[in-house]
Design an enzyme around this catalytic site. Structure first.
Site, mmCIF file in Angstrom:
data_model
loop_
_atom_site.group_PDB
_atom_site.id
_atom_site.type_symbol
_atom_site.label_atom_id
_atom_site.label_comp_id
_atom_site.label_asym_id
_atom_site.label_seq_id
_atom_site.Cartn_x
_atom_site.Cartn_y
_atom_site.Cartn_z
ATOM 1 N N CYS A 30 -3.028 18.796 26.228
ATOM 2 C CA CYS A 30 -2.914 18.195 27.559
ATOM 3 C C CYS A 30 -4.301 18.009 28.187
ATOM 4 O O CYS A 30 -4.964 18.997 28.517
ATOM 5 C CB CYS A 30 -2.036 19.116 28.415
ATOM 6 N N CYS A 33 -4.963 19.777 31.486
ATOM 7 C CA CYS A 33 -5.010 21.230 31.259
ATOM 8 C C CYS A 33 -6.390 21.644 30.760
ATOM 9 O O CYS A 33 -6.930 22.670 31.169
ATOM 10 C CB CYS A 33 -3.948 21.656 30.246
#
Length: 108
Positions: A30, A33
């Site tokens: 991600c 992230c």
């Protein structure tokens, strides 16, 4: 102190019964992230023992993501005295995480 990776078996014991814990739900693939991780490490270093910062990989612990209703990544759930009290979905500025930590530390 640094960001502590946790999984289904280690999550609940890692949440502070007294005080503030930030739990980031994300995944290694991600992009937001990955951007958030240095911010979390910086917060963990800045607050030291005052705040626990946990990292949950939703791919490795889908049961935890389901239990806490995580639908988007990253999601940061703030726990105060062991109970979830706030939730931030998506990448946010460091200052917002600091405000939430300070607000919840003041209540403790």
């Amino acid at each position: 102190m640094s960001v502590k990776p946790v999984n289904s078996a280690t999550f609940k014991p890692a949440i502070r019964e007294k005080g503030v814990t930030l739990a980031e739900f994300g995944a290694v693939w991600c992009p937001p992230c990955k951007t958030l991780l240095p911010i979390l490490h910086d917060l963990a270093d800045s607050y030291g023992e005052s705040v626990s910062v946990l990292q949950v990989d939703c791919d490795e612990s889908p049961d935890l993501a389901g239990e806490f209703g995580v639908m988007s990544m990253p999601t940061v759930i703030v726990f105060r005295d062991g109970e979830p009290v706030e939730r931030l979905v998506g990448l946010r500025p460091r200052s917002l995480y600091e405000q939430i930590i300070e607000r919840n530390m003041a209540v403790v």
